[in-house]
Design a protein around this motif. Structure first.
Motif, PDB file in Angstrom:
ATOM      1  N   LEU A  18       0.817  -1.210   0.000  1.00 22.93           N
ATOM      2  CA  LEU A  18       0.000   0.000   0.000  1.00 22.93           C
ATOM      3  C   LEU A  18       0.854   1.264   0.000  1.00 22.93           C
ATOM      4  O   LEU A  18       0.579   2.211  -0.740  1.00 22.93           O
ATOM      5  CB  LEU A  18      -0.940   0.004   1.213  1.00 22.93           C
ATOM      6  N   GLY A  19       1.894   1.307   0.815  1.00 26.12           N
ATOM      7  CA  GLY A  19       2.744   2.490   0.873  1.00 26.12           C
ATOM      8  C   GLY A  19       3.445   2.767  -0.445  1.00 26.12           C
ATOM      9  O   GLY A  19       3.548   3.918  -0.878  1.00 26.12           O
ATOM     10  N   VAL A  20       3.913   1.728  -1.084  1.00 31.72           N
ATOM     11  CA  VAL A  20       4.576   1.881  -2.381  1.00 31.72           C
ATOM     12  C   VAL A  20       3.573   2.347  -3.424  1.00 31.72           C
ATOM     13  O   VAL A  20       3.844   3.266  -4.203  1.00 31.72           O
ATOM     14  CB  VAL A  20       5.253   0.560  -2.811  1.00 31.72           C
ATOM     15  N   GLN A  26       1.091   8.918  -6.331  1.00 36.33           N
ATOM     16  CA  GLN A  26       1.177  10.335  -6.004  1.00 36.33           C
ATOM     17  C   GLN A  26       2.288  11.003  -6.813  1.00 36.33           C
ATOM     18  O   GLN A  26       2.117  12.101  -7.330  1.00 36.33           O
ATOM     19  CB  GLN A  26       1.438  10.504  -4.521  1.00 36.33           C
ATOM     20  N   MET A  27       3.401  10.330  -6.940  1.00 35.74           N
ATOM     21  CA  MET A  27       4.546  10.895  -7.655  1.00 35.74           C
ATOM     22  C   MET A  27       4.247  11.090  -9.140  1.00 35.74           C
ATOM     23  O   MET A  27       4.638  12.086  -9.738  1.00 35.74           O
ATOM     24  CB  MET A  27       5.751   9.974  -7.484  1.00 35.74           C
ATOM     25  N   TYR A  28       3.532  10.141  -9.719  1.00 34.33           N
ATOM     26  CA  TYR A  28       3.239  10.201 -11.139  1.00 34.33           C
ATOM     27  C   TYR A  28       1.840  10.728 -11.441  1.00 34.33           C
ATOM     28  O   TYR A  28       1.389  10.691 -12.579  1.00 34.33           O
ATOM     29  CB  TYR A  28       3.421   8.818 -11.773  1.00 34.33           C
ATOM     30  N   GLY A  29       1.133  11.204 -10.437  1.00 32.08           N
ATOM     31  CA  GLY A  29      -0.166  11.830 -10.655  1.00 32.08           C
ATOM     32  C   GLY A  29      -1.293  10.870 -10.960  1.00 32.08           C
ATOM     33  O   GLY A  29      -2.298  11.272 -11.534  1.00 32.08           O
ATOM     34  N   ARG A  54      15.128  -0.925  -8.088  1.00 30.77           N
ATOM     35  CA  ARG A  54      13.744  -0.699  -7.671  1.00 30.77           C
ATOM     36  C   ARG A  54      13.563  -0.765  -6.162  1.00 30.77           C
ATOM     37  O   ARG A  54      12.659  -0.143  -5.620  1.00 30.77           O
ATOM     38  CB  ARG A  54      12.821  -1.692  -8.366  1.00 30.77           C
ATOM     39  N   SER A  55      14.418  -1.477  -5.463  1.00 25.92           N
ATOM     40  CA  SER A  55      14.337  -1.522  -3.998  1.00 25.92           C
ATOM     41  C   SER A  55      14.553  -0.133  -3.405  1.00 25.92           C
ATOM     42  O   SER A  55      13.872   0.265  -2.456  1.00 25.92           O
ATOM     43  CB  SER A  55      15.377  -2.481  -3.416  1.00 25.92           C
ATOM     44  N   VAL A  56      15.479   0.599  -3.960  1.00 29.29           N
ATOM     45  CA  VAL A  56      15.740   1.964  -3.493  1.00 29.29           C
ATOM     46  C   VAL A  56      14.522   2.839  -3.757  1.00 29.29           C
ATOM     47  O   VAL A  56      14.097   3.627  -2.908  1.00 29.29           O
ATOM     48  CB  VAL A  56      17.001   2.544  -4.178  1.00 29.29           C
ATOM     49  N   GLY A  57      13.940   2.705  -4.940  1.00 28.87           N
ATOM     50  CA  GLY A  57      12.736   3.460  -5.269  1.00 28.87           C
ATOM     51  C   GLY A  57      11.590   3.145  -4.327  1.00 28.87           C
ATOM     52  O   GLY A  57      10.851   4.035  -3.900  1.00 28.87           O
ATOM     53  N   TRP A  62       8.037   4.642   0.334  1.00 31.43           N
ATOM     54  CA  TRP A  62       7.607   4.481   1.737  1.00 31.43           C
ATOM     55  C   TRP A  62       7.912   5.750   2.518  1.00 31.43           C
ATOM     56  O   TRP A  62       7.116   6.204   3.330  1.00 31.43           O
ATOM     57  CB  TRP A  62       8.321   3.315   2.406  1.00 31.43           C
ATOM     58  N   ARG A  63       9.065   6.314   2.287  1.00 29.11           N
ATOM     59  CA  ARG A  63       9.489   7.496   3.045  1.00 29.11           C
ATOM     60  C   ARG A  63       8.601   8.711   2.753  1.00 29.11           C
ATOM     61  O   ARG A  63       8.333   9.495   3.648  1.00 29.11           O
ATOM     62  CB  ARG A  63      10.953   7.813   2.725  1.00 29.11           C
ATOM     63  N   THR A  64       8.151   8.851   1.500  1.00 29.08           N
ATOM     64  CA  THR A  64       7.263   9.978   1.212  1.00 29.08           C
ATOM     65  C   THR A  64       5.980   9.864   2.006  1.00 29.08           C
ATOM     66  O   THR A  64       5.461  10.864   2.501  1.00 29.08           O
ATOM     67  CB  THR A  64       6.920  10.077  -0.287  1.00 29.08           C
ATOM     68  N   ASN A  65       5.476   8.663   2.175  1.00 30.61           N
ATOM     69  CA  ASN A  65       4.261   8.469   2.969  1.00 30.61           C
ATOM     70  C   ASN A  65       4.529   8.701   4.445  1.00 30.61           C
ATOM     71  O   ASN A  65       3.706   9.263   5.149  1.00 30.61           O
ATOM     72  CB  ASN A  65       3.691   7.069   2.753  1.00 30.61           C
TER      73      ASN A  65
END
Length: 103
Positions: A18-20, A26-29, A54-57, A62-65
């Motif tokens: 869910l967080g991802v 949100q990032m891509y609108g 992709r793990s870093v992404g 998660w961090r943005t949430n």
């Protein structure tokens, strides 16, 4: 999660998380839908160019949430903490009857 954090695999994208999903949409609108499979497919498509990291992404998503949740929780507390952090003195305690003032 096991592959990302225990095995330290750099190219894992948990599209069903869910967080991802929230972070990527949100990032891509994109807009959220009730169908999780459609959201996961969209996340998979949008994050394809993040390979092989992709793990870093996912961790950034998660961090943005987390950051937004922290901002919502602390928005009311900032004013009270601000005075304490800036060296603002606490209000003096009222003396009880019969108590003498100590200098």
């Amino acid at each position: 999660m096991f592959c990302m954090f225990t095995l330290l695999k750099p190219d894992v994208m948990p599209c069903g998380d869910l967080g991802v999903r929230r972070g990527v949409l949100q990032m891509y609108g994109g807009s959220r839908t009730k169908n999780i499979k459609d959201e996961a497919k969209r996340v998979r498509e949008l994050s394809a160019h993040w390979a092989p990291y992709r793990s870093v992404g996912a961790m950034y998503m998660w961090r943005t949430n987390d950051k937004k949740a922290e901002d919502r929780q602390t928005s009311g507390e900032d004013e009270t903490k601000k005075g304490q952090q800036d060296g603002g003195a606490a209000a003096p305690r009222k003396r009880r009857r019969g108590e003498q003032q100590v200098a």
